[in-house]
Write a protein that holds these residues in place. Structure first.
Motif, mmCIF file in Angstrom:
data_model
loop_
_atom_site.group_PDB
_atom_site.id
_atom_site.type_symbol
_atom_site.label_atom_id
_atom_site.label_comp_id
_atom_site.label_asym_id
_atom_site.label_seq_id
_atom_site.Cartn_x
_atom_site.Cartn_y
_atom_site.Cartn_z
ATOM 1 N N GLY A 42 0.809 -1.216 0.000
ATOM 2 C CA GLY A 42 0.000 0.000 0.000
ATOM 3 C C GLY A 42 0.836 1.256 0.000
ATOM 4 N N GLY A 45 1.240 6.135 -1.309
ATOM 5 C CA GLY A 45 0.173 7.091 -1.115
ATOM 6 C C GLY A 45 0.571 8.184 -0.151
ATOM 7 N N GLN A 134 -7.545 -2.126 2.067
ATOM 8 C CA GLN A 134 -7.351 -0.772 2.574
ATOM 9 C C GLN A 134 -7.972 -0.594 3.957
ATOM 10 O OE1 GLN A 134 -6.771 3.279 0.264
ATOM 11 N NE2 GLN A 134 -8.849 2.541 0.012
ATOM 12 N N SER A 141 -11.911 3.370 3.828
ATOM 13 C CA SER A 141 -11.746 3.032 2.413
ATOM 14 C C SER A 141 -12.922 3.571 1.595
ATOM 15 C CB SER A 141 -11.635 1.526 2.218
ATOM 16 O OG SER A 141 -11.422 1.209 0.851
ATOM 17 N N HIS A 159 -7.583 5.360 -3.513
ATOM 18 C CA HIS A 159 -6.592 5.384 -2.440
ATOM 19 C C HIS A 159 -6.943 6.503 -1.469
ATOM 20 C CE1 HIS A 159 -2.807 5.417 -0.260
ATOM 21 N NE2 HIS A 159 -2.529 4.250 -0.835
#
Length: 548
Positions: A42, A45, A134, A141, A159
């Motif tokens: 992940g 971001g 997520q 999310s 995201h």
């Protein structure tokens, strides 16, 4: 640029409100950056990294990574299992649902909604897994649900780094700001050339500049000027505005009848807007396991490649404890000049045990025990035992699953139904539905729903099992307490039996009347047989008397 869309004061207000949402989210971002470092799938971001840089370099243990993957897999399996037709379209009006025409319409609509959602081009299966992944990492999310005539539905998990949220009076997310970058070429594709700003058009006119990126703020919030009589965006309960941030020019102003970006949260504390995840709750444990694992790896390295001692110091004046290090320190008879301090002889087994205990804590938080139940069912259990296990395990996921059903499943379902009905993707409503002015909703016949209803079904079965022995004592009179005509269809609905598999009331009444006629015919046949036998006996008796 469409001058009718522009409103300078509104653009300034949108930017001020976005700054407010940024300040509300800011305290969470340091935590999410640590999440990105520990969960490399992940990263990118919140944790800014150089392209091509190795992610998760600080990890010496990957238990939390595999646990989150299983958490996502289990979440998808209990909510939207692709291998099972789990969608049930229904109406809240129970009397309406008694109509055979309505039941059949709901059955066809259920199958159609399942096919629309899980069509390959929609991307739902990918989005669902990313959504749960997520939730396991950040605890919040968003999913973008859209659909257009001729193109079908589309699903995209956004995201969290580009999404800012706020909640309404009831605590549910009703405002979403999405700040993202798109090139001039991509924006022309999405909005058309006429909607673009002067800078975007300039970029398109200059060769090599068409990939220049621009910041776009997508504002989705309740429509405070809602007017059903209007013919523009004001007739929709949710407004949608795309703002070019740099030039403060709107590219599009429109609206939605249902929210296009439902946002779910794993768990929240009172007063919190953003959710907390298993990763956030277990971050101290994750960091501790990684620290212990790092120490253990160094210890194992030393054990396999220990430092070497020799007699000639050759000018070496300090000890080298790294693996393969060279140290002076032997007497002429081979005895070491320096020895190890007492303690640590059993360090490696102790460290292994401690690490495994911490790993177990992480796995529990990510519901790995529940994942094992889904993947390793005990086929030797009876139906009642299976239902009981499902009811007990449902306690583990109910707090999170209930929130997910409220904040993600229901909004996504209403969005899908709204678009499909408006675009003519479902059969016309039966006359009874039109007369009642009813609107359908979607329920999920998935393992999660089965767990929620398993307790009621189990209690019913246990009750029947408990009183059955009593029926042998009173000739079955105690069974009169059970209303089988109510219990049977109720259990069928709870278990998730398709309605087309269940006979309607008219067919059941006809079958029962047929059985009664067969019983009466059998009784009459027996009576006739008995009467014929009696007549024959009398005749034989008369013949015997005459002979005598």
């Amino acid at each position: 640029m469409n001058e009718q869309l522009q409103d300078g004061d509104l653009a300034k207000a949108d930017i001020r409100n976005h700054d407010r949402l940024k300040s509300m989210r800011a305290p969470w971002e340091a935590t999410w950056q640590e999440i990105d470092e520990r969960f490399p799938n992940g990263a990118g971001g919140f944790k800014q990294q150089t392209p091509g840089q190795i992610r998760g370099a600080r990890n010496y243990d990957t238990t939390h990574i595999s646990a989150n993957k299983r958490f996502a897999a289990a979440g998808v399996a209990i909510t939207t299992p692709e291998e099972k037709q789990y969608i049930r379209v229904k109406f809240h009006d129970k009397d309406l649902m008694k109509s055979r025409m309505v039941q059949l319409w709901c059955a066809r609509a259920s199958q159609r909604m399942y096919e629309i959602r899980h069509a390959v081009h929609t991307g739902f299966n990918v989005a669902a897994n990313e959504d749960w992944d997520q939730l396991g990492r950040y605890g919040t999310s968003p999913m973008f649900v859209d659909g257009k005539p001729g193109r079908g539905m589309s699903y995209q998990t956004l995201h969290l780094s580009e999404v800012y949220i706020d909640v309404g009076y009831g605590g549910r997310t009703d405002t979403v700001h999405r700040l993202y970058k798109k090139s001039a070429r991509q924006l022309e594709e999405e909005f058309g050339l006429d909607a673009l700003t002067p800078k975007m058009r300039d970029a398109l006119r200059q060769p090599g500049k068409e990939n220049t990126e621009f910041d776009i703020l997508h504002v989705i919030e309740p429509n405070r000027s809602w007017d059903r009589e209007k013919l523009d965006w004001r007739r929709m309960p949710i407004v949608s505005r795309y703002l070019a941030v740099d030039e403060k020019i709107y590219l599009r102003r429109a609206g939605f009848f249902t929210h296009p970006i439902p946002v779910s949260r794993h768990a929240t504390s009172a007063g919190e807007i953003y959710g907390r995840s298993p990763a956030i709750d277990q971050m101290p444990t994750i960091q501790g396991v990684n620290a212990m694992r790092n120490t253990l790896l160094r210890a194992l390295h030393k054990a396999v490649d220990p430092a070497i001692m020799f007699s000639n110091d050759a000018g070496i004046t300090k000890l080298v404890t790294r693996p393969g290090g060279l140290n002076p320190g032997l007497w002429e008879d081979g005895r070491p000049m320096a020895g190890r301090m007492p303690g640590g002889e059993n360090g490696i087994p102790l460290a292994d045990n401690a690490i495994e205990q911490e790993r177990a804590v992480i796995r529990i938080e990510f519901l790995e025990e529940f994942y094992k139940i889904l993947t390793d069912p005990n086929s030797r259990m009876t139906t009642t035992e299976v239902l009981e296990v499902m009811a007990k395990q449902g306690v583990l996921v109910r707090p999170f699953a209930s929130r997910y059903a409220t904040e993600k499943q229901d909004p996504v379902s209403q969005r899908e139904l709204d678009l499909c009905i408006r675009y003519g993707q479902l059969d016309p409503f039966p006359p009874e539905v039109l007369e009642a002015g009813a609107w359908p909703h979607m329920e999920y016949e998935n393992p999660l729903a089965s767990m929620a209803r398993a307790e009621r079904v189990t209690k019913g079965m246990r009750f029947v099992e408990a009183i059955t022995p009593l029926a042998q004592l009173d000739g079955g009179a105690v069974l009169d307490y059970i209303d089988y005509d109510t219990m049977a269809p109720g259990m069928a609905e709870d278990i998730g039996v398709p309605p087309e598999w269940i006979r309607d009331q008219a067919a059941i009444a006809q079958l029962r009347e047929q059985r009664e006629e067969e019983k009466r015919a059998a009784i009459e046949a027996e009576m006739l047989k008995a009467a014929s036998g009696a007549t024959l006996d009398f005749a034989k008796a008369g013949q015997i008397s005459e002979a005598a």
